[in-house]
Each structure stands twice: as C-alpha cells, then as structure tokens.
Write a protein that holds these residues in place. Sequence first.
Motif, mmCIF file in Angstrom:
data_model
loop_
_atom_site.group_PDB
_atom_site.id
_atom_site.type_symbol
_atom_site.label_atom_id
_atom_site.label_comp_id
_atom_site.label_asym_id
_atom_site.label_seq_id
_atom_site.Cartn_x
_atom_site.Cartn_y
_atom_site.Cartn_z
ATOM 1 N N ARG A 153 -7.100 4.077 -5.054
ATOM 2 C CA ARG A 153 -7.754 4.829 -3.981
ATOM 3 C C ARG A 153 -7.222 4.462 -2.596
ATOM 4 O O ARG A 153 -7.320 5.255 -1.664
ATOM 5 C CB ARG A 153 -9.272 4.621 -4.047
ATOM 6 C CG ARG A 153 -9.948 5.335 -5.210
ATOM 7 C CD ARG A 153 -11.417 5.012 -5.303
ATOM 8 N NE ARG A 153 -11.637 3.624 -5.703
ATOM 9 C CZ ARG A 153 -12.836 3.079 -5.857
ATOM 10 N NH1 ARG A 153 -13.938 3.802 -5.647
ATOM 11 N NH2 ARG A 153 -12.958 1.804 -6.238
ATOM 12 N N LEU A 154 -6.655 3.265 -2.466
ATOM 13 C CA LEU A 154 -6.104 2.887 -1.166
ATOM 14 C C LEU A 154 -4.877 3.723 -0.809
ATOM 15 O O LEU A 154 -4.841 4.323 0.289
ATOM 16 C CB LEU A 154 -5.780 1.389 -1.139
ATOM 17 C CG LEU A 154 -5.194 0.855 0.175
ATOM 18 C CD1 LEU A 154 -6.066 1.217 1.370
ATOM 19 C CD2 LEU A 154 -4.984 -0.660 0.087
ATOM 20 N N PRO A 155 -3.843 3.827 -1.658
ATOM 21 C CA PRO A 155 -2.717 4.714 -1.297
ATOM 22 C C PRO A 155 -3.137 6.177 -1.170
ATOM 23 O O PRO A 155 -2.565 6.915 -0.359
ATOM 24 C CB PRO A 155 -1.709 4.511 -2.435
ATOM 25 C CG PRO A 155 -2.470 3.877 -3.547
ATOM 26 C CD PRO A 155 -3.553 3.082 -2.899
ATOM 27 N N ARG A 156 -4.139 6.608 -1.957
ATOM 28 C CA ARG A 156 -4.620 7.979 -1.808
ATOM 29 C C ARG A 156 -5.237 8.185 -0.425
ATOM 30 O O ARG A 156 -5.020 9.218 0.224
ATOM 31 C CB ARG A 156 -5.658 8.301 -2.889
ATOM 32 C CG ARG A 156 -5.080 8.579 -4.268
ATOM 33 C CD ARG A 156 -6.160 8.956 -5.246
ATOM 34 N NE ARG A 156 -6.863 10.163 -4.836
ATOM 35 C CZ ARG A 156 -8.021 10.555 -5.345
ATOM 36 N NH1 ARG A 156 -8.630 9.815 -6.249
ATOM 37 N NH2 ARG A 156 -8.578 11.684 -4.940
ATOM 38 N N SER A 157 -5.999 7.219 0.031
ATOM 39 C CA SER A 157 -6.626 7.321 1.357
ATOM 40 C C SER A 157 -5.570 7.358 2.447
ATOM 41 O O SER A 157 -5.675 8.132 3.416
ATOM 42 C CB SER A 157 -7.574 6.143 1.580
ATOM 43 O OG SER A 157 -8.563 6.075 0.582
ATOM 44 N N LEU A 158 -4.562 6.523 2.314
ATOM 45 C CA LEU A 158 -3.478 6.506 3.292
ATOM 46 C C LEU A 158 -2.773 7.851 3.338
ATOM 47 O O LEU A 158 -2.449 8.371 4.428
ATOM 48 C CB LEU A 158 -2.481 5.400 2.927
ATOM 49 C CG LEU A 158 -2.969 3.958 3.087
ATOM 50 C CD1 LEU A 158 -2.080 3.002 2.306
ATOM 51 C CD2 LEU A 158 -3.003 3.564 4.568
ATOM 52 N N THR A 159 -2.532 8.438 2.168
ATOM 53 C CA THR A 159 -1.823 9.717 2.094
ATOM 54 C C THR A 159 -2.629 10.835 2.729
ATOM 55 O O THR A 159 -2.089 11.683 3.447
ATOM 56 C CB THR A 159 -1.505 10.048 0.628
ATOM 57 O OG1 THR A 159 -0.683 9.015 0.083
ATOM 58 C CG2 THR A 159 -0.773 11.377 0.515
ATOM 59 N N LYS A 160 -3.927 10.847 2.481
ATOM 60 C CA LYS A 160 -4.777 11.900 3.048
ATOM 61 C C LYS A 160 -4.846 11.788 4.570
ATOM 62 O O LYS A 160 -4.771 12.803 5.274
ATOM 63 C CB LYS A 160 -6.167 11.835 2.420
ATOM 64 C CG LYS A 160 -6.210 12.336 0.991
ATOM 65 C CD LYS A 160 -7.588 12.182 0.379
ATOM 66 C CE LYS A 160 -7.606 12.723 -1.052
ATOM 67 N NZ LYS A 160 -7.500 14.205 -1.087
ATOM 68 N N LEU A 161 -4.978 10.580 5.082
ATOM 69 C CA LEU A 161 -5.004 10.417 6.533
ATOM 70 C C LEU A 161 -3.653 10.796 7.140
ATOM 71 O O LEU A 161 -3.595 11.431 8.207
ATOM 72 C CB LEU A 161 -5.364 8.973 6.886
ATOM 73 C CG LEU A 161 -5.535 8.664 8.374
ATOM 74 C CD1 LEU A 161 -6.563 9.582 9.033
ATOM 75 C CD2 LEU A 161 -5.926 7.197 8.568
ATOM 76 N N ALA A 162 -2.576 10.454 6.455
ATOM 77 C CA ALA A 162 -1.245 10.850 6.929
ATOM 78 C C ALA A 162 -1.104 12.363 6.954
ATOM 79 O O ALA A 162 -0.471 12.928 7.864
ATOM 80 C CB ALA A 162 -0.167 10.238 6.037
ATOM 81 N N ALA A 163 -1.698 13.042 5.962
ATOM 82 C CA ALA A 163 -1.576 14.500 5.884
ATOM 83 C C ALA A 163 -2.170 15.182 7.099
ATOM 84 O O ALA A 163 -1.600 16.140 7.635
ATOM 85 C CB ALA A 163 -2.258 15.017 4.616
ATOM 86 N N VAL A 164 -3.304 14.690 7.566
ATOM 87 C CA VAL A 164 -3.937 15.331 8.715
ATOM 88 C C VAL A 164 -3.173 15.012 9.996
ATOM 89 O O VAL A 164 -3.087 15.838 10.910
ATOM 90 C CB VAL A 164 -5.434 14.947 8.796
ATOM 91 C CG1 VAL A 164 -5.645 13.545 9.302
ATOM 92 C CG2 VAL A 164 -6.213 15.945 9.646
ATOM 93 N N HIS A 165 -2.591 13.831 10.077
ATOM 94 C CA HIS A 165 -1.715 13.528 11.220
ATOM 95 C C HIS A 165 -0.491 14.458 11.202
ATOM 96 O O HIS A 165 -0.087 14.989 12.240
ATOM 97 C CB HIS A 165 -1.254 12.073 11.173
ATOM 98 C CG HIS A 165 -2.262 11.084 11.672
ATOM 99 N ND1 HIS A 165 -2.780 11.125 12.953
ATOM 100 C CD2 HIS A 165 -2.862 10.022 11.065
ATOM 101 C CE1 HIS A 165 -3.634 10.122 13.115
ATOM 102 N NE2 HIS A 165 -3.708 9.451 11.982
ATOM 103 N N ASP A 166 0.088 14.638 10.029
ATOM 104 C CA ASP A 166 1.249 15.514 9.896
ATOM 105 C C ASP A 166 0.907 16.939 10.309
ATOM 106 O O ASP A 166 1.689 17.606 10.990
ATOM 107 C CB ASP A 166 1.748 15.493 8.451
ATOM 108 C CG ASP A 166 2.852 16.492 8.190
ATOM 109 O OD1 ASP A 166 4.003 16.209 8.537
ATOM 110 O OD2 ASP A 166 2.546 17.575 7.664
ATOM 111 N N ALA A 167 -0.279 17.420 9.898
ATOM 112 C CA ALA A 167 -0.688 18.786 10.223
ATOM 113 C C ALA A 167 -0.804 19.008 11.721
ATOM 114 O O ALA A 167 -0.659 20.138 12.199
ATOM 115 C CB ALA A 167 -2.021 19.106 9.548
ATOM 116 N N GLN A 168 -1.025 17.945 12.460
ATOM 117 C CA GLN A 168 -1.138 18.033 13.919
ATOM 118 C C GLN A 168 0.155 17.621 14.622
ATOM 119 O O GLN A 168 0.180 17.514 15.846
ATOM 120 C CB GLN A 168 -2.292 17.149 14.400
ATOM 121 C CG GLN A 168 -3.656 17.599 13.899
ATOM 122 C CD GLN A 168 -4.768 16.718 14.401
ATOM 123 O OE1 GLN A 168 -4.949 15.579 13.979
ATOM 124 N NE2 GLN A 168 -5.538 17.233 15.339
#
Length: 398
Positions: free
Chosen positions: A69-84
């Motif tokens: 769940r830790l790498p999944r959390s990192l990936t999801k937070l990165a995704a929203v940064h990428d979207a912006q």
Amino acid sequence: MLNSWWRGLMAASLVWAIGLAGCGDTQSPWERHVDRGDLLFQQGRFKEAKEQYAAALKEAETFEKQDPRLPRSLTKLAAVHDAQGEYEQAEPLLNRAVNLNETILGDRDPQFAASLSNLAALYFAQRHYEKALPLFERALQVREQALGSDHIDLTLDLKNLAGVLAAQEHYAQAETHLLRALEITENATGPDDPRLVERLNNLALLYRAQQDYDKAIPLLERALAINTKQYGAESPGLLGSLNNLASMLVAQGAPDKAEELLKQALTITEQSFGPENPRLVSGLTKLADFYRLQGQFEKAEPLLASALEINEKKFGPDHEKVANVANNLALLYFLQEKYAQAEPLFDRALAINEKTLGKEHPIVARTLRNYVALLKKTNRAQEAQKLETRIATIEKDS
C-alpha cells in the motif's frame, strides 16, 4: 522537427492505478482516503484529491516495510501532481515507488514494470527522452521475463518505446516495436479483433510522420473495415477511423475519397447524437477545413456558421469554444477578402479569449496576429503596429 502523432500515442501509456473500490463501514482509514481521492481525481478536483492521497500516504508510512500500500499511495499522489503539471513533486514519489516495488515484489513482477513505466512517462511528458527510454526498455524486459515474449500485455511497453523513439525521429526503431505489437495482438486475438485498430492506427501515424502514405493508408483501411464489422456501418465507433483515413487521403492528394469519408463521419455523428449536439462541431469543422484547403469557401462557410451556433447554444456566448469557431469563421471571411464580416468575429474571439484565458495567454497572441493581418489589409498600419508590439510582449513573457 517533432511530429505530434506520438503525443497521442503516449497519452494512454500512463498506468496510474486509479480505480474505485467498494465502500463500506469496515474500511480502514487508508481505504477511505484512497476511495475519496480516486473519486475526486476522476471528477478533476485535483486539489482535494491531493489532500486525500497525502492522508493515505501518511497512513501507509506507518505500515510494515513490505506493505504494497505504500508504493500504491506514492503512485496515486504522484498521479495527481502529474495531472497538474507538477512534475518536480511527482518525480521523487515515483522514484521511491519504483524502489519499493522492486524490493517488495521483485524485479520480475508486472507491477514493478508498471512503476517503471509511470516514471518513464513522467520524463516523457517533460521531453527528457534520454531518461524515459531506458526505463521503458527495462519495463519491457521485466514484463517479458514475467509473462513471456508473446503476451499481449507487452504491447503497452512496445507502444511506449515507439513513442519515445518517434519523438526523437528514430522512425526505423519505432517501426520495429509497433510491428511487433501488431503481430503479438493479431496472434493473440485473430485478424478481426477491435484491439487491432489501435495498433494499426499507431503504425499508420508513424508512416504518416514519414509521409509514407502508401504504407499508411492500407493500415487505416483495415482499421476501418474491422470497426465496421464490429460496430456496423452507421456506428459512432467508426468516427476515429473515418477521420484518420480522410486526413491521410488529403495528404496523399485524394480529396474526393477524403470528402466522402468526412461527410460519412458527419452524417453518423448527426444521426447518433442529434443535429444540435456539440459533438457535431468537430465533424463540421473538419469538413469546413477540408473545403477551405480546396478553396471551396462557399461550402465551408455554412458549416462553420452551424458549428458556431451549436457552441453558442450549448456553452453560452462567451465560452472559449465559441471563440475557436468564431476565429475560424473570421479567417474564412478574411481569405475571401470579406473584411467587414471577418472583423467583428475577430473582435469577438479576442474578447472571449482575453476574458477566459487572460490577456497574456499565447492563444490571445495568435488571435491578435490574425487581427493584425486584417488591419494591414484594411490600411490601418498604426493599429496593426500597436497590436504587434503587444504580441511581441506576450511571446517574450510566455
């Protein structure tokens, strides 16, 4: 000079694990934050999604070191940064996710390959091709080791690699990867499966980038035949294939065939969605642009007028989509030396773009440039000079 086709090729390559899970009273705090973040992300509410994903990451930091769940959390937070477009914030998150997935899952797990692709796609978005390429190559190698050399999931990595190589105009290497993706898909699905359409389109667009229309057109014709068999001759599922093939035929110098396909696409759209649906605007604009390029202005004009009316009814008189069509119609009048009809449309497009985008936006500069051409044609050199000074300021600061 870079061609734009590979941008679309890469658009679907990000494999962020965004998906909604079932909600229930037994959810953990981490699950609740992730589910809320996923919903907000899909709604485009990125600031709120970022808060939820950050909270999920905070929870995940307390888990055991091997918890996925830790790498999944990192990936999801990165995704929203990428979207912006916040690439600097996304990069360390994805780097950490790559390292954790390699430790937790091993270097032969498809999820590890996905994390490599995510980081590579981030570099690709910034045009750091020298960083993206080896990551995509490693992702392909990992997936091959995990799934075998003929597994259909490899086609994502092959498409990604082709996109990076095409962006650098290494067309022969890109072709090798796209041909392999097509072969793998055809072997896995058969010759008429709809999944072949994307592979055929990608390869055709690569050939178009090299102006090799003799190779591109048969691929697009095959894609159209597959879609027609799958969806029927009057289905909206044909629209992409019809427009792609029409565009290629225009480039090859076969306008009669292209016109027929563009008309077919427009008819399908109107029958499927109605005569006032905004989806019709794209087809009207494409056909109008075709007629403009052929010098058939009298055929283009009513199409753009209809597109303008549809956008006005749907979005209101001050929407940027109205400005786009108004600008196109103004250009059409300008080409016919109908300056009195063109000027109020340029005025309107400029006012809307300034209001919606800001007075210093590059699109405003492009609208101003069109207006300058009209002013010069109507012997208003001083007015034109003032606007040219403004254009130079915008372009300098952008």
